[in-house]
Design a protein around this motif. Structure first.
Motif, PDB file in Angstrom:
ATOM      1  N   THR A  15     -41.870 -26.613  40.796  1.00 41.87           N
ATOM      2  CA  THR A  15     -43.023 -26.358  41.644  1.00 41.87           C
ATOM      3  C   THR A  15     -42.632 -25.337  42.700  1.00 41.87           C
ATOM      4  OG1 THR A  15     -42.377 -28.085  43.215  1.00 41.87           O
ATOM      5  CG2 THR A  15     -43.791 -28.747  41.355  1.00 41.87           C
ATOM      6  N   LEU A  16     -43.603 -24.891  43.500  1.00 45.05           N
ATOM      7  CA  LEU A  16     -43.280 -23.950  44.573  1.00 45.05           C
ATOM      8  C   LEU A  16     -42.317 -24.578  45.573  1.00 45.05           C
ATOM      9  CD1 LEU A  16     -46.691 -22.198  45.334  1.00 45.05           C
ATOM     10  CD2 LEU A  16     -44.771 -21.346  43.977  1.00 45.05           C
ATOM     11  N   ALA A  17     -42.503 -25.842  45.887  1.00 49.21           N
ATOM     12  CA  ALA A  17     -41.600 -26.509  46.832  1.00 49.21           C
ATOM     13  C   ALA A  17     -40.183 -26.579  46.270  1.00 49.21           C
ATOM     14  CB  ALA A  17     -42.122 -27.909  47.151  1.00 49.21           C
ATOM     15  N   GLU A  18     -40.057 -26.885  44.984  1.00 51.20           N
ATOM     16  CA  GLU A  18     -38.732 -26.957  44.365  1.00 51.20           C
ATOM     17  C   GLU A  18     -38.080 -25.582  44.303  1.00 51.20           C
ATOM     18  OE1 GLU A  18     -39.591 -30.771  41.401  1.00 51.20           O
ATOM     19  OE2 GLU A  18     -40.034 -28.723  40.737  1.00 51.20           O
ATOM     20  N   ALA A  19     -38.880 -24.572  43.994  1.00 51.47           N
ATOM     21  CA  ALA A  19     -38.347 -23.203  43.950  1.00 51.47           C
ATOM     22  C   ALA A  19     -37.877 -22.764  45.330  1.00 51.47           C
ATOM     23  CB  ALA A  19     -39.419 -22.248  43.429  1.00 51.47           C
ATOM     24  N   ARG A  20     -38.673 -23.081  46.350  1.00 47.32           N
ATOM     25  CA  ARG A  20     -38.312 -22.706  47.716  1.00 47.32           C
ATOM     26  C   ARG A  20     -37.014 -23.395  48.158  1.00 47.32           C
ATOM     27  NH1 ARG A  20     -42.754 -23.958  49.832  1.00 47.32           N
ATOM     28  NH2 ARG A  20     -43.677 -21.856  49.809  1.00 47.32           N
ATOM     29  N   ALA A  21     -36.874 -24.659  47.826  1.00 49.86           N
ATOM     30  CA  ALA A  21     -35.675 -25.393  48.212  1.00 49.86           C
ATOM     31  C   ALA A  21     -34.433 -24.817  47.535  1.00 49.86           C
ATOM     32  CB  ALA A  21     -35.839 -26.875  47.860  1.00 49.86           C
ATOM     33  N   TRP A  22     -34.538 -24.501  46.240  1.00 47.01           N
ATOM     34  CA  TRP A  22     -33.403 -23.927  45.495  1.00 47.01           C
ATOM     35  C   TRP A  22     -33.026 -22.577  46.090  1.00 47.01           C
ATOM     36  CZ3 TRP A  22     -31.579 -19.856  42.754  1.00 47.01           C
ATOM     37  CH2 TRP A  22     -30.612 -20.073  41.774  1.00 47.01           C
ATOM     38  N   ALA A  23     -34.001 -21.721  46.306  1.00 51.06           N
ATOM     39  CA  ALA A  23     -33.734 -20.381  46.828  1.00 51.06           C
ATOM     40  C   ALA A  23     -33.188 -20.430  48.250  1.00 51.06           C
ATOM     41  CB  ALA A  23     -35.009 -19.535  46.779  1.00 51.06           C
ATOM     42  N   THR A  24     -33.708 -21.340  49.065  1.00 49.47           N
ATOM     43  CA  THR A  24     -33.213 -21.475  50.431  1.00 49.47           C
ATOM     44  C   THR A  24     -31.759 -21.914  50.434  1.00 49.47           C
ATOM     45  OG1 THR A  24     -35.420 -22.013  51.266  1.00 49.47           O
ATOM     46  CG2 THR A  24     -33.565 -22.641  52.644  1.00 49.47           C
ATOM     47  N   GLY A  25     -31.430 -22.854  49.554  1.00 51.28           N
ATOM     48  CA  GLY A  25     -30.049 -23.306  49.462  1.00 51.28           C
ATOM     49  C   GLY A  25     -29.104 -22.200  49.039  1.00 51.28           C
ATOM     50  N   LEU A  26     -29.512 -21.399  48.073  1.00 49.51           N
ATOM     51  CA  LEU A  26     -28.674 -20.288  47.627  1.00 49.51           C
ATOM     52  C   LEU A  26     -28.525 -19.252  48.730  1.00 49.51           C
ATOM     53  CD1 LEU A  26     -27.108 -18.734  45.478  1.00 49.51           C
ATOM     54  CD2 LEU A  26     -29.295 -17.801  44.666  1.00 49.51           C
ATOM     55  N   ARG A  27     -29.641 -18.900  49.368  1.00 49.29           N
ATOM     56  CA  ARG A  27     -29.597 -17.925  50.451  1.00 49.29           C
ATOM     57  C   ARG A  27     -28.649 -18.371  51.561  1.00 49.29           C
ATOM     58  NH1 ARG A  27     -34.549 -18.444  54.044  1.00 49.29           N
ATOM     59  NH2 ARG A  27     -33.180 -20.090  54.812  1.00 49.29           N
ATOM     60  N   ASP A  28     -28.758 -19.626  51.966  1.00 47.73           N
ATOM     61  CA  ASP A  28     -27.930 -20.107  53.057  1.00 47.73           C
ATOM     62  C   ASP A  28     -26.466 -20.216  52.652  1.00 47.73           C
ATOM     63  OD1 ASP A  28     -30.202 -20.180  54.578  1.00 47.73           O
ATOM     64  OD2 ASP A  28     -30.423 -22.365  54.545  1.00 47.73           O
ATOM     65  N   HIS A  29     -26.211 -20.579  51.397  1.00 50.79           N
ATOM     66  CA  HIS A  29     -24.833 -20.634  50.913  1.00 50.79           C
ATOM     67  C   HIS A  29     -24.186 -19.254  50.957  1.00 50.79           C
ATOM     68  CE1 HIS A  29     -21.347 -21.666  48.441  1.00 50.79           C
ATOM     69  NE2 HIS A  29     -21.599 -20.556  47.770  1.00 50.79           N
ATOM     70  N   LEU A  30     -24.895 -18.238  50.491  1.00 55.23           N
ATOM     71  CA  LEU A  30     -24.343 -16.887  50.497  1.00 55.23           C
ATOM     72  C   LEU A  30     -24.192 -16.378  51.928  1.00 55.23           C
ATOM     73  CD1 LEU A  30     -26.223 -15.282  47.485  1.00 55.23           C
ATOM     74  CD2 LEU A  30     -23.921 -16.257  47.547  1.00 55.23           C
ATOM     75  N   GLY A  31     -25.087 -16.802  52.807  1.00 45.96           N
ATOM     76  CA  GLY A  31     -24.930 -16.455  54.212  1.00 45.96           C
ATOM     77  C   GLY A  31     -23.705 -17.093  54.811  1.00 45.96           C
ATOM     78  N   ASP A  32     -23.448 -18.355  54.475  1.00 46.05           N
ATOM     79  CA  ASP A  32     -22.248 -19.035  54.929  1.00 46.05           C
ATOM     80  C   ASP A  32     -21.001 -18.335  54.416  1.00 46.05           C
ATOM     81  OD1 ASP A  32     -23.587 -20.984  56.307  1.00 46.05           O
ATOM     82  OD2 ASP A  32     -23.475 -22.485  54.718  1.00 46.05           O
ATOM     83  N   THR A  33     -21.040 -17.968  53.141  1.00 43.28           N
ATOM     84  CA  THR A  33     -19.895 -17.311  52.518  1.00 43.28           C
ATOM     85  C   THR A  33     -19.587 -15.995  53.216  1.00 43.28           C
ATOM     86  OG1 THR A  33     -20.437 -18.302  50.388  1.00 43.28           O
ATOM     87  CG2 THR A  33     -18.990 -16.380  50.354  1.00 43.28           C
ATOM     88  N   ALA A  34     -20.670 -15.314  53.651  1.00 43.54           N
ATOM     89  CA  ALA A  34     -20.490 -14.025  54.312  1.00 43.54           C
ATOM     90  C   ALA A  34     -20.172 -14.162  55.784  1.00 43.54           C
ATOM     91  CB  ALA A  34     -21.760 -13.192  54.156  1.00 43.54           C
ATOM     92  N   GLY A  35     -20.199 -15.411  56.271  1.00 47.59           N
ATOM     93  CA  GLY A  35     -19.933 -15.601  57.687  1.00 47.59           C
ATOM     94  C   GLY A  35     -21.170 -15.466  58.535  1.00 47.59           C
ATOM     95  N   GLY A  36     -22.350 -15.411  57.886  1.00 45.34           N
ATOM     96  CA  GLY A  36     -23.589 -15.293  58.642  1.00 45.34           C
ATOM     97  C   GLY A  36     -24.072 -16.642  59.101  1.00 45.34           C
ATOM     98  N   GLY A  37     -25.210 -16.646  59.786  1.00 41.37           N
ATOM     99  CA  GLY A  37     -25.787 -17.890  60.268  1.00 41.37           C
ATOM    100  C   GLY A  37     -26.501 -18.605  59.163  1.00 41.37           C
ATOM    101  N   THR A  38     -26.995 -19.800  59.478  1.00 37.65           N
ATOM    102  CA  THR A  38     -27.737 -20.587  58.506  1.00 37.65           C
ATOM    103  C   THR A  38     -29.005 -21.105  59.156  1.00 37.65           C
ATOM    104  OG1 THR A  38     -26.463 -22.554  59.109  1.00 37.65           O
ATOM    105  CG2 THR A  38     -25.690 -21.261  57.225  1.00 37.65           C
ATOM    106  N   ALA A  39     -29.707 -20.201  59.776  1.00 38.42           N
ATOM    107  CA  ALA A  39     -30.920 -20.606  60.478  1.00 38.42           C
ATOM    108  C   ALA A  39     -31.893 -21.255  59.519  1.00 38.42           C
ATOM    109  CB  ALA A  39     -31.579 -19.389  61.141  1.00 38.42           C
TER     110      ALA A  39
END
Length: 278
Positions: A15-39
């Motif tokens: 669903t859209l909610a499931e897609a958003r949750a998956w994408a948000t998790g990936l985005r934040d993980h890559l941000g963490d990996t890069a040393g960025g924030g996780t707003a």
């Protein structure tokens, strides 16, 4: 050393909610990996500060192909500067017209897509796609600056007759007919044997894949952007599959539908890429 492509197609799931949750998790993980924030971005409408600092794992090109309904949602969550490429599972070869139920490449691009998946065996079996329609779709994707992800693969019957390599080379050659070297260099090929995909699929052994990838490598290594394998890929066999000569990535189904599975596949690919550099 070529980049390792690690991607997933969600088929008709999420669903859209499931897609958003998956994408948000990936985005934040890559941000963490890069040393960025996780707003936090609970609405998923804009990319966070962490997304703007995100980087892909070293030597790895991530990509995700959601269902059409989730394309813009995933695009907005990942953000414009995301290292993750976004795709669609199909697109028509015409730019516009009376094609009820279809989506054009320009429309897919407008929704944020950078990749067009073309010729999956389920499309060929259930929707009558042919070598000729895959050729038209490849041309349309290239015409609009998108990456064609051409899927090829043989049935169990063809495999049993010993005709796997000839069959997939014919599929690929037909779809890529008439392309010049520059256009061919923008194509990614995913070899997905029909007998190895889906819930009923049997995981292929590395030994079974040596000959098909030797044939693909002889024809296309150094000429296309990537030669991927897909078909019952899981966390136990991913490293072995990446070790097959001419394999430059994985196109994954169910294992990557869980974010944790996809992140682990990225880790495996990054470790493999690091090993190839040493």
């Amino acid at each position: 050393m070529s980049t390792l492509w690690i991607g997933t197609s969600w088929k008709m799931t999420k669903t859209l909610a499931e897609a958003r949750a998956w994408a948000t998790g990936l985005r934040d993980h890559l941000g963490d990996t890069a040393g960025g924030g996780t707003a936090s971005d609970s609405a998923g409408d804009t990319a966070s500060d962490g997304a703007r600092g995100a980087t892909a794992p070293s030597g790895v090109q991530p990509f995700v192909i959601p269902s059409f309904t989730a394309t813009t949602t995933v695009s907005e969550v990942l953000g414009e500067d995301s290292p993750v490429l976004l795709g669609v599972q199909n697109a028509h070869w015409e730019d516009a017209g009376a094609w009820t139920g279809e989506v054009s490449v320009p429309q897919a691009k407008d929704a944020g897509a950078q990749i067009v998946e073309i010729g999956h065996s389920e499309r060929r079996e259930h929707f009558g796609e042919t070598v000729e329609t895959t050729r038209r779709k490849v041309a349309a994707a290239l015409r609009h600056g998108l990456t064609p992800l051409l899927c090829i693969g043989e049935s169990a019957e063809v495999k049993e007759r010993g005709g796997s390599s000839a069959f997939i080379l014919e599929q690929a050659a037909g779809a890529l007919q008439g392309l010049d070297a520059g256009e061919l260099a923008r194509v990614v090929i995913a070899y997905e044997p029909i007998w190895a995909i889906g819930e009923a699929g049997r995981p292929a052994t590395a030994e079974e894949l040596v000959a098909p990838f030797a044939a693909l490598g002889a024809a296309y290594s150094g000429k296309v952007s990537g030669l991927l394998y897909g078909g019952s890929v899981n966390l136990d066999n991913a490293a072995d599959l990446l070790g097959i000569e001419h394999v430059s990535g994985l196109f994954v189904g169910r294992t990557a539908w869980r974010l944790e599975g996809y992140l682990e596949l990225l880790r495996i690919a990054e470790a493999h890429a690091a090993g190839r550099r040493t």
